[in-house]
Design an enzyme around this catalytic site. Structure first.
Site, PDB file in Angstrom:
ATOM      1  N   CYS A 131       0.839  -1.204   0.000  1.00  0.00           N
ATOM      2  CA  CYS A 131       0.000   0.000   0.000  1.00  0.00           C
ATOM      3  C   CYS A 131       0.878   1.259   0.000  1.00  0.00           C
ATOM      4  O   CYS A 131       1.569   1.520  -0.970  1.00  0.00           O
ATOM      5  CB  CYS A 131      -0.987  -0.038   1.163  1.00  0.00           C
ATOM      6  SG  CYS A 131      -2.321   1.186   1.002  1.00  0.00           S
ATOM      7  N   HIS A 169      -3.872  -4.592  -0.348  1.00  0.00           N
ATOM      8  CA  HIS A 169      -3.445  -5.194   0.922  1.00  0.00           C
ATOM      9  C   HIS A 169      -3.530  -6.716   0.836  1.00  0.00           C
ATOM     10  O   HIS A 169      -4.619  -7.279   1.013  1.00  0.00           O
ATOM     11  CB  HIS A 169      -4.336  -4.706   2.067  1.00  0.00           C
ATOM     12  CG  HIS A 169      -4.092  -3.296   2.470  1.00  0.00           C
ATOM     13  ND1 HIS A 169      -3.163  -2.942   3.420  1.00  0.00           N
ATOM     14  CD2 HIS A 169      -4.654  -2.142   2.039  1.00  0.00           C
ATOM     15  CE1 HIS A 169      -3.167  -1.627   3.573  1.00  0.00           C
ATOM     16  NE2 HIS A 169      -4.056  -1.117   2.734  1.00  0.00           N
ATOM     17  N   GLU A 203      -2.591  -8.787   3.029  1.00  0.00           N
ATOM     18  CA  GLU A 203      -2.953  -9.297   4.356  1.00  0.00           C
ATOM     19  C   GLU A 203      -4.446  -9.184   4.629  1.00  0.00           C
ATOM     20  O   GLU A 203      -4.960  -9.767   5.592  1.00  0.00           O
ATOM     21  CB  GLU A 203      -2.154  -8.576   5.445  1.00  0.00           C
ATOM     22  CG  GLU A 203      -2.621  -7.186   5.820  1.00  0.00           C
ATOM     23  CD  GLU A 203      -2.228  -6.081   4.847  1.00  0.00           C
ATOM     24  OE1 GLU A 203      -2.473  -4.910   5.159  1.00  0.00           O
ATOM     25  OE2 GLU A 203      -1.663  -6.392   3.772  1.00  0.00           O
TER      26      GLU A 203
END
Length: 203
Positions: A79, A183, A185
């Site tokens: 990001c 992202h 994650e």
């Protein structure tokens, strides 16, 4: 060991938890020795470009990041961490980025029916020979949260693109540097596969 760079910029804990879920040894740190001795380094980030660069300078992390990249170990930006790898951002005119890859960060242009910041799932178009996206369908959905986007200067650095009001360079790969605007994650099983691919890289 994977070093996750700590500069008070958001999503470090969620990145750490994702690697731990994958049974990878990861530590959040701003210690130069720990970062340079790590097998892999991750630069996460949420927030403003200028504030982030100010914090990197205040914690003496700019040279550490440059040295980590020069060492040839796999390096992943996430990001804001992707944006900081480049030269500059329209978000903070006059502030220099890390300059590790050539390109600029631009404001996503306004478009009817589209909200800025861009928040949510968007499909990406993955380049065939990408190492970071190995084993992932070339048309996959990832989770984005951003108001600015990358325009890389070298097309060969672009590993994936997406469309949101404009053509967005959503991921890059250049030698040992890897980065995602989205992202991983927060991108469910496919995002975890990306982090696992990064953890398993042999350069």
């Amino acid at each position: 060991m994977i070093a996750i760079i700590d500069y008070d910029a958001g999503n470090m804990k969620s990145v750490e938890k994702a690697f731990q879920y994958l049974n990878e040894d990861a530590v959040i740190t701003r210690d130069r020795k720990a970062i340079l001795e790590a097998d892999r380094v991750v630069l996460p980030g949420v927030g403003a470009f200028g504030d982030a660069m100010e914090r990197l300078h205040s914690y003496d992390l700019v040279e550490t990041i440059q040295d980590a990249v020069k060492s040839g170990k796999p390096f992943l930006g996430i990001c804001l961490g992707l944006q900081l790898l480049f030269d500059s951002s329209e978000e903070t005119p006059g502030v220099k980025g890390l300059g590790l890859l050539p390109g600029e960060i631009l404001r996503i242009p306004a478009a009817e029916g589209l909200k800025i910041p861009h928040m949510g799932w968007n499909s990406i178009d993955i380049k065939e020979d990408s190492r970071l996206f190995e084993g992932i369908d070339r048309q996959s959905y990832m989770y984005f949260v951003h108001s600015y986007y990358l325009k890389a200067r070298n097309p060969e650095d672009v590993a994936a693109t997406t469309w949101y009001s404009t053509d967005i360079h959503a991921a890059v790969e250049h030698d040992n540097i890897f980065a995602c605007q989205f992202h991983p994650e927060k991108s469910s099983e496919l995002g975890l596969r990306i982090l696992k691919n990064f953890a398993d890289l042999r350069l």
